[in-house]
Design an enzyme around this catalytic site. Structure first.
Site, mmCIF file in Angstrom:
data_model
loop_
_atom_site.group_PDB
_atom_site.id
_atom_site.type_symbol
_atom_site.label_atom_id
_atom_site.label_comp_id
_atom_site.label_asym_id
_atom_site.label_seq_id
_atom_site.Cartn_x
_atom_site.Cartn_y
_atom_site.Cartn_z
ATOM 1 N N GLN A 1 72.803 -44.779 -15.174
ATOM 2 C CA GLN A 1 72.082 -45.518 -14.146
ATOM 3 C C GLN A 1 71.152 -44.627 -13.344
ATOM 4 O O GLN A 1 70.269 -45.119 -12.635
ATOM 5 C CB GLN A 1 73.063 -46.216 -13.203
ATOM 6 C CG GLN A 1 73.849 -45.257 -12.308
ATOM 7 C CD GLN A 1 74.941 -45.935 -11.519
ATOM 8 O OE1 GLN A 1 75.944 -46.353 -12.068
ATOM 9 N NE2 GLN A 1 74.730 -46.052 -10.201
ATOM 10 N N CYS B 1 74.900 -49.854 -10.634
ATOM 11 C CA CYS B 1 76.146 -49.859 -11.409
ATOM 12 C C CYS B 1 76.565 -51.264 -11.790
ATOM 13 O O CYS B 1 77.074 -51.517 -12.892
ATOM 14 C CB CYS B 1 77.249 -49.185 -10.615
ATOM 15 S SG CYS B 1 77.508 -49.903 -8.958
ATOM 16 N N HIS C 1 81.725 -49.714 -6.421
ATOM 17 C CA HIS C 1 81.160 -49.302 -7.713
ATOM 18 C C HIS C 1 81.599 -50.275 -8.804
ATOM 19 O O HIS C 1 82.766 -50.675 -8.862
ATOM 20 C CB HIS C 1 81.637 -47.888 -8.040
ATOM 21 C CG HIS C 1 81.008 -47.276 -9.243
ATOM 22 N ND1 HIS C 1 79.638 -47.207 -9.427
ATOM 23 C CD2 HIS C 1 81.548 -46.689 -10.342
ATOM 24 C CE1 HIS C 1 79.377 -46.598 -10.578
ATOM 25 N NE2 HIS C 1 80.513 -46.281 -11.148
ATOM 26 N N ASN D 1 82.050 -45.930 -17.668
ATOM 27 C CA ASN D 1 81.216 -45.745 -16.483
ATOM 28 C C ASN D 1 79.743 -45.714 -16.891
ATOM 29 O O ASN D 1 79.417 -45.823 -18.077
ATOM 30 C CB ASN D 1 81.625 -44.448 -15.768
ATOM 31 C CG ASN D 1 81.225 -44.429 -14.313
ATOM 32 O OD1 ASN D 1 80.580 -45.339 -13.806
ATOM 33 N ND2 ASN D 1 81.607 -43.380 -13.605
#
Length: 353
Positions: A157, A163, A299, A320
């Site tokens: 990102q 996110c 997040h 992630n």
């Protein structure tokens, strides 16, 4: 989001071989530090040696991550932060916790800078939840959608609080794979640019449910036709002719239930929100994360499976969006328990057909 905190800094990744070689040198420097730090800490000669080792390690880190600074004052300031972070990492790893921390591309950032640049989940308290009740009997002992081919490679990102968009595309990509047996990479930038009327704020944050709602109405393009820029405020360039997938609905998993999240993940990858503004996330490098984070959700990530390690520790497999140099090649293992570590059980959701 404050994306200009490092306006005097440039991050340019080197090639992988260069990175591996220099990382090895950095590890040797750390080992030397570990051997020395416990002795003669008041001795002036030791303190000079310690400072030199830390400076050498900082130089190796800069080379490994392609980091340069525009002036000496900025470099010295970042070096002071680097030293504090290195000390924190060293102290954590000395405790032999189930998870490790390491110097990574975030090593010259304060916790506040890291949080401002790389997080971005924002819960809309007015949004109505659509809680689904799932059968929790006879769940598989482990699930891994990455190994099953339903998960695209780890994305990055960059310094944008998007996110939530990466978590949403990951869930949509998984659903598409399961339904159509084809793995496609969907556009995060489309969500950043075009889902504002659903409550999302581009690089300034958003939530996955709002992204799912947008795609239900508009569909999603491929990354190739709507590439990621990592910027907010750009005009929406959505083209209906380029749409390749559209979900019909989205549901929310019963919160604070390990079994319900397991049941959902057994079906498909699931978007979750976590608290990731702590050093345990900033410098995570491996193992099962068993502490060091709260439940103040900030997040968006993607649960792509669950498993148990060789020591009997149950964990969630979480993808992630900070690139594959972070964590376990871009993944983190979060302890799977009723304790709701990092808030992973608080707001799981996924798109449906």
């Amino acid at each position: 989001m404050k994306t200009n905190l490092l306006e005097n800094q440039s991050h340019q990744p080197k090639n992988k071989q260069h990175f591996i070689i220099l990382s090895s040198l950095a590890v040797l420097g750390m080992i030397a530090c570990f051997c020395l730090f416990g002795k003669y800490q008041e001795d002036p000669q030791f303190l000079l040696m310690k400072e030199q080792i830390e400076e050498d390690l900082f130089r190796q880190w800069m080379l490994a991550h392609g980091v340069t600074y525009n002036d000496l004052e900025t470099e010295q300031y970042r070096f002071r932060i680097f030293k504090k972070n290195f000390q924190l990492i060293r102290e954590h790893n000395a405790k032999n916790e189930p998870y490790t921390m390491a110097l990574n591309k975030f090593a010259d950032l304060t916790q506040e800078e890291f949080s401002a640049m790389y997080l971005g989940y924002k819960h809309n308290s007015q949004r109505q939840k659509n809680i689904v009740n799932l059968p929790i009997e006879n769940l598989p002992s482990s699930v891994n959608w990455t190994n099953a081919g339903a998960v695209t490679p780890v994305k990055n990102q960059d310094m944008c609080g998007s996110c939530w968009a990466f978590s949403a595309t990951g869930a949509l990509e998984g659903l598409n794979f399961i339904a159509n047996k084809k793995l496609l990479s969907f556009s995060e930038q489309q969500l950043v640019d075009c889902s504002k009327k659903f409550g999302n704020q581009g690089c300034n944050g958003g939530e996955m449910d709002a992204a799912f709602q947008y795609v239900e109405q508009n569909g999603i393009e491929l990354e190739d036709t709507y590439p990621y820029k990592g910027k907010t405020g750009l005009l929406c360039k959505y083209n209906a002719k380029n749409v390749v997938f559209k979900n019909k609905n989205h549901v929310d998993v019963k919160p604070n239930s390990v079994e319900d999240l397991m049941a959902a993940v057994a079906q498909q990858p699931v978007s979750v929100a976590v608290e990731a503004d702590q050093p345990s996330w900033q410098f995570y490098s491996g193992g099962v994360l068993t502490g060091g984070c709260g439940q103040k959700l900030d997040h968006g990530v993607l649960v792509v499976g669950y498993d148990t390690d060789s020591k009997g520790r149950d964990f969630w497999i979480v993808k992630n969006s900070w690139g594959n140099e972070w964590g376990i090649q871009g993944y983190i293992w979060i302890a799977r328990s009723d304790a709701n570590l990092c808030g992973v059980l608080s707001e799981p959701s996924y798109p449906t057909l």
